[in-house]
Design an enzyme around this catalytic site. Structure first.
Site, PDB file in Angstrom:
ATOM      1  N   LYS A  91      90.691 -25.595 -75.048  1.00 35.82           N
ATOM      2  CA  LYS A  91      89.958 -26.809 -75.320  1.00 35.82           C
ATOM      3  C   LYS A  91      90.560 -28.054 -75.053  1.00 35.82           C
ATOM      4  O   LYS A  91      91.754 -28.212 -75.474  1.00 35.82           O
ATOM      5  CB  LYS A  91      89.379 -26.846 -76.719  1.00 35.82           C
ATOM      6  CG  LYS A  91      88.545 -27.941 -76.927  1.00 35.82           C
ATOM      7  CD  LYS A  91      87.927 -27.631 -78.663  1.00 35.82           C
ATOM      8  CE  LYS A  91      86.892 -28.498 -79.211  1.00 35.82           C
ATOM      9  NZ  LYS A  91      86.619 -28.325 -80.507  1.00 35.82           N
ATOM     10  N   SER A  96      81.820 -28.376 -80.777  1.00 30.30           N
ATOM     11  CA  SER A  96      82.184 -29.102 -79.561  1.00 30.30           C
ATOM     12  C   SER A  96      82.912 -28.498 -78.697  1.00 30.30           C
ATOM     13  O   SER A  96      83.475 -29.032 -77.607  1.00 30.30           O
ATOM     14  CB  SER A  96      83.291 -30.294 -80.477  1.00 30.30           C
ATOM     15  OG  SER A  96      84.417 -29.684 -81.134  1.00 30.30           O
ATOM     16  N   SER A 147      82.185 -26.031 -84.791  1.00 33.86           N
ATOM     17  CA  SER A 147      82.603 -26.263 -83.198  1.00 33.86           C
ATOM     18  C   SER A 147      83.051 -25.129 -82.551  1.00 33.86           C
ATOM     19  O   SER A 147      83.163 -24.973 -81.274  1.00 33.86           O
ATOM     20  CB  SER A 147      83.683 -27.437 -83.249  1.00 33.86           C
ATOM     21  OG  SER A 147      82.875 -28.730 -83.557  1.00 33.86           O
TER      22      SER A 147
END
Length: 452
Positions: free
Chosen positions: A79, A148, A172
């Site tokens: 990420k 996210s 997330s």
């Protein structure tokens, strides 16, 4: 089976057995990404040169008969809030568009030491908050992939990488996993270091794992877990070999089905599906009993929001003063609200937190794991949102380990999932229960792009 379809455990075993070279594994995934990413848009930065260089070095070590580690030769996606030495880490924001760290995050350094090959950086909602990136759901590109950890969920589901890091402050990691029909693991708070990971809210942030199986998630957890003196939240614990713990328990688990709040607030199809899953698990041998939430649960979401907003403002204050015009509208609004919040509100909320968490922990202790739907609804047909985090945020607030498992597909062809939650530091037990449920549910569906 083509090499891009292999999971973490399979790639590591084949590399050790010299059935698959690290270079072949990386090359297959780079080709896969080149074919699919123009539509799915999961990658923020695909580091083909760096990944091939690392793969060649590992291949030479394999040739010399050296031990290449737990994850030797396994390509991993990160990420884009995880620091990577010499590789851009933007946090999905124009405010960090040119930021190149001079060190790896602790978790990334541990992945490398375990032999993982970093394939690149995956799109995130801006600063791991709510402004969505361009990524699309792997099952239906008109739907959100969640967030996210948007790129992580979509890339793993589409077969562009076997596993990826995520983070969770609200929902997330588990939500993108559920929306994309894969496994998402949020361990106990403090189990994986957050040093070198762009913060959203320090006392809520967790490093998470997104993979296609419980075993693969356990392998990444094992590689990244451990004490880090640079992280104030890190806790010194005895070493656990999570990859060995992620096997079904000797006897079926006790599951606490939570109907209040969760089944009351989800769509009817999700409610029916969750009840059906509970019945299937009971027929397979699990002891399934209803567990009621404490009355104080009703305060958790509001308090979670206060803490996240205040701490986001604390982290971003200096940069926001100089670069507010470069922030997306949702994260900018959160920072502004945090800056306007009184210290008394934040202090009072923190003061209340231990008692609320203690009551929630008593509830979780009534079973090996609580069982809830992973999300109130399937992935929305709306690319301006990352979805509803309300079913995951209580466990982030409490710091309790939770895992999302795929459990079905609805009539529209979108994946459905369940969520399991265990007690603090009972991550190994959670993995055992999750593996048992994974085997009982036997979910084998993939998005249509899987056949390409």
């Amino acid at each position: 089976m083509e090499s891009w379809q292999l999971g973490v455990a399979e790639i590591a075993a084949q590399v050790r057995g010299r059935q698959l070279s690290p270079v072949e594994a990386v090359t297959a995934l780079l080709s896969r990404s080149a074919a699919l990413d123009p539509q799915i848009q999961a990658w923020a930065t695909l580091d083909a040169e760096g990944a091939l260089l690392a793969a060649r070095a590992l291949e030479a070590r394999v040739g010399r008969g050296e031990d290449v580690g737990l994850l030797g030769g396994v390509p991993i996606g990160l990420k884009d809030i995880f620091y990577t030495k010499g590789l851009r880490t933007s946090g999905g924001s124009r405010a960090l568009a040119d930021f190149i760290p001079d060190e790896d995050a602790t978790s990334v350094a541990r992945l490398r030491r375990a032999g993982a090959v970093i394939l690149g950086k995956l799109h995130t909602a801006e600063f791991a908050s709510a402004d969505p990136p361009p990524t699309r759901n792997a099952w239906d590109q008109a739907h959100t992939p969640g967030g996210s950890s948007s790129g992580s969920g979509a890339a793993v589901a589409a077969g562009m990488v076997p596993a990826a890091t995520g983070s969770q402050t609200g929902g997330s990691t588990l939500r993108p996993a559920a929306y994309n029909g894969i496994v998402g693991l949020k361990p106990t708070y403090g189990l994986i270091s957050c040093t070198g990971v762009i913060a959203l809210a320090w006392s809520l942030d967790h490093v998470g794992v997104i993979a296609r199986s419980v075993q693969d998630a356990a392998l990444l957890l094992e590689a990244m877990a451990g004490y880090d003196p640079r992280d104030a939240a890190s806790v010194r614990r005895r070493r656990v070999v999570y990859s060995q713990e992620a096997h079904p328990p000797a006897s079926p688990p006790r599951l606490g089905l939570v109907r209040d709040y969760f089944l009351e607030r989800c769509e009817p199809d999700i409610r029916r599906h969750t009840e059906e899953v509970a019945q299937r698990l009971a027929r397979a041998g699990a002891q399934v009993e209803e567990v009621r939430l404490p009355h104080s649960f009703s305060r958790i979401h509001e308090d979670h929001g206060v803490i996240m907003t205040a701490e986001a403002a604390g982290y971003h204050e200096a940069r926001f003063k100089e670069k507010s015009h470069l922030y997306g509208p949702k994260i900018a609004q959160r920072v502004r609200e945090g800056l306007a919040m009184s210290a008394a509100t934040y202090a009072r909320t923190l003061h209340n937190r231990p008692a609320l968490v203690a009551e929630l922990e008593k509830t979780v202790a009534q079973a090996d794991a609580l069982l809830t739907p992973a999300t109130p609804a399937p992935a929305p047909r709306d690319l301006t949102t990352t979805g509803d985090a309300s079913f995951q945020s209580p466990w982030s607030y409490a710091g309790l380990p939770a895992i999302a498992l795929p459990s079905g597909v609805n009539q529209a062809g979108l994946p459905l999932g369940i969520q399991l939650i265990a007690g603090r530091w009972r991550d190994a037990r959670l993995l055992q229960v999750a593996r048992w449920c994974e085997m009982a549910l036997d979910f084998r569906a993939h998005p249509s792009c899987w056949s390409r």
